[in-house]
Design an enzyme around this catalytic site. Structure first.
Site, PDB file in Angstrom:
ATOM      1  N   THR A  71       0.932  -1.103   0.002  1.00 31.46           N
ATOM      2  CA  THR A  71       0.077  -0.153   0.066  1.00 31.46           C
ATOM      3  C   THR A  71       0.812   1.088  -0.007  1.00 31.46           C
ATOM      4  OG1 THR A  71      -1.776  -1.068   1.046  1.00 31.46           O
ATOM      5  CG2 THR A  71      -1.751   1.557   1.158  1.00 31.46           C
ATOM      6  N   ASN A 150      -6.220 -10.168  -6.578  1.00 38.46           N
ATOM      7  CA  ASN A 150      -6.220 -10.730  -5.309  1.00 38.46           C
ATOM      8  C   ASN A 150      -7.518 -11.444  -5.013  1.00 38.46           C
ATOM      9  OD1 ASN A 150      -6.881  -7.796  -5.558  1.00 38.46           O
ATOM     10  ND2 ASN A 150      -7.839  -8.091  -3.488  1.00 38.46           N
ATOM     11  N   GLN A 178       0.371 -10.229  -4.996  1.00 37.88           N
ATOM     12  CA  GLN A 178      -0.299 -11.735  -4.900  1.00 37.88           C
ATOM     13  C   GLN A 178       0.512 -12.756  -5.727  1.00 37.88           C
ATOM     14  OE1 GLN A 178      -2.363 -12.863  -2.853  1.00 37.88           O
ATOM     15  NE2 GLN A 178      -3.318 -10.950  -1.981  1.00 37.88           N
ATOM     16  N   SER A 198       4.614  -7.591  -1.067  1.00 41.92           N
ATOM     17  CA  SER A 198       4.449  -7.524   0.567  1.00 41.92           C
ATOM     18  C   SER A 198       5.206  -8.665   1.121  1.00 41.92           C
ATOM     19  CB  SER A 198       3.231  -6.996   1.101  1.00 41.92           C
ATOM     20  OG  SER A 198       2.855  -5.730   0.819  1.00 41.92           O
ATOM     21  N   HIS A 200       3.995 -10.261   4.107  1.00 43.06           N
ATOM     22  CA  HIS A 200       3.263 -11.078   4.725  1.00 43.06           C
ATOM     23  C   HIS A 200       2.087 -11.887   3.920  1.00 43.06           C
ATOM     24  CE1 HIS A 200      -0.773  -8.704   4.289  1.00 43.06           C
ATOM     25  NE2 HIS A 200      -0.075  -7.893   3.845  1.00 43.06           N
ATOM     26  N   THR A 239      13.749   5.255   9.842  1.00 46.22           N
ATOM     27  CA  THR A 239      14.424   3.883  10.657  1.00 46.22           C
ATOM     28  C   THR A 239      14.378   2.685  10.028  1.00 46.22           C
ATOM     29  OG1 THR A 239      14.668   5.095  12.696  1.00 46.22           O
ATOM     30  CG2 THR A 239      15.344   2.778  12.592  1.00 46.22           C
ATOM     31  N   CYS A 320      -9.051  -5.998   2.478  1.00 47.01           N
ATOM     32  CA  CYS A 320      -9.088  -4.544   2.682  1.00 47.01           C
ATOM     33  C   CYS A 320     -10.504  -3.872   2.576  1.00 47.01           C
ATOM     34  CB  CYS A 320      -8.442  -3.657   1.496  1.00 47.01           C
ATOM     35  SG  CYS A 320      -6.375  -4.524   1.637  1.00 47.01           S
TER      36      CYS A 320
END
Length: 388
Positions: A71, A150, A178, A198, A200, A239, A320
């Site tokens: 995102t 997705n 995906q 991503s 995850h 960071t 989402c």
């Protein structure tokens, strides 16, 4: 619980968890503090992870940037390209079935003066490549098309899209969230300009993602979304999430593409259709990622069906928009009725699922669908041929 919602998020692989642990406790240095040993250890971990990820994608380490996830990457690219290329044009091309992250940002940019073309899809979620080509003009600054949907798993023809964009001298940004981890992507073979994913979604940690930006003779210009320090060559201040970065690299490194998930997915679909009548798999004959099945259970609301399966994790669509009462925008774009969209469920497998779990889920789905239909006047009318 049997977990079949892997397109929403995935279990952290044991190897990934073990790789992350040292950077949550002993090796807690700031990767930008290279004046001392702990900082240098963290910096080395970040750069080693960057190299691992680049090797897995057949890219260069300097082409890989770290973000908090897709995102953020999508926001950075769409807003950043629009800001940097406004003197060339204001036209962006995307698709009606894109993730809401893309569609919502495009709507935002339209208010800022962008012109957005939303390509339609056919009943199988496929775009018309000739329509894409004809819509690219001298004012087009970006084509934004996902690798795999997705909700349905439908795969766009990435190589053909990239070739059209090269031919038209237009940037191609691909949301591969995906796709990565389920299909092998070679960025030397497929000349995508910008790509994100991503952690995850591929058995890595949440809160970490990567953005690929191809190094070209004419550098791609993207304005930073997050300003701060000079991290990531000034493109993304903040960071470094060292443990997340290490986990993302490990998650990619341990993927075994030799055992495709489509064997389990296909077994599920064949067994399901043999047990439940009026059960349809959306886009079943077309290219899909190996783990995803979007199933229509005629005249059985997906929300009602899920309540009958408390020990199975399924989804009625994208995580989402799971709280949204509207029918899936993806299925609507694929010319499905509101009724059929409401009666569809997404099942997404991982390499940790088993055939025994599939057998259990098919039996529970069969029992639940039968029970709901037996008490449904609409189903009885449909079966008697008196509906509509």
């Amino acid at each position: 619980m049997i977990y079949l919602d892997n397109n929403a998020t995935t279990y952290i692989a044991d190897e990934v968890f073990e790789a992350i642990l040292p950077y949550l406790k002993g090796e807690y240095g700031n990767a930008s503090s290279i004046q001392h040993k702990k900082g240098r250890a963290a910096s080395h971990a970040v750069e080693y992870a960057r190299t691992v990820i680049a090797d897995q994608l057949n890219a260069k380490p300097k082409e890989v940037l770290f973000t908090s996830g897709s995102t953020e990457s999508i926001n950075m690219v769409l807003k950043g390209v629009f800001e940097q290329y406004h003197l060339k044009g204001n036209h962006i091309i995307t698709c009606e079935t894109e993730h809401k992250a893309v569609l919502s940002i495009c709507a935002y940019l339209e208010k800022k003066g962008a012109t957005v073309t939303y390509l339609p899809v056919d009943k199988n979620g496929q775009i018309d490549l000739q329509l894409l080509r004809s819509n690219i003009s001298k004012h087009t600054i970006l084509v934004c098309l996902m690798a795999a949907n997705n909700e349905t798993g439908v795969i766009h023809p990435l190589e053909a899209i990239a070739e059209i964009c090269q031919e038209k001298d237009t940037l191609f940004f691909c949301d591969a969230t995906q796709y990565i981890g389920k299909e092998k992507l070679d960025l030397q073979r497929i000349p995508i300009d910008i790509m994100c994913f991503s952690g995850h979604k591929l058995h890595g940690p949440k809160g970490i993602g990567a953005l690929f930006i191809r190094r070209k003779s004419k550098p791609i210009q993207i304005a930073p979304l997050v300003h701060g320090g000079n991290q990531e060559n000034g493109l993304r201040g903040g960071t470094y999430n060292v443990s997340g970065i290490v986990g993302l690299a490990k998650a990619l490194e341990i993927i075994d593409y030799s055992t495709p998930l489509n064997e389990l997915r296909n077994y599920f679909e064949e067994t399901l259709m043999a047990h439940i009548e009026e059960c349809t798999i959306h886009a079943i004959q077309f290219p899909r990622i190996h783990n995803t099945s979007n199933v229509l259970f005629k005249y059985v609301k997906g929300s009602e069906l899920m309540t009958k399966l408390p020990n199975v994790a399924l989804s009625s669509g994208s995580a989402c928009v799971s709280g949204n009462r509207d029918p899936s925008h993806v299925l609507k774009a694929m010319h499905r009725s509101d009724e059929d969209a409401y009666c569809s469920l997404r099942i997404s497998f991982s390499r940790y699922n088993t055939k025994a779990e599939v057998d259990t889920v098919v039996q529970e789905l069969t029992d639940a669908v039968t029970k709901i239909r037996d008490s449904s006047p609409i189903w009885q009318l449909y079966k008697s041929g008196n509906l509509g």
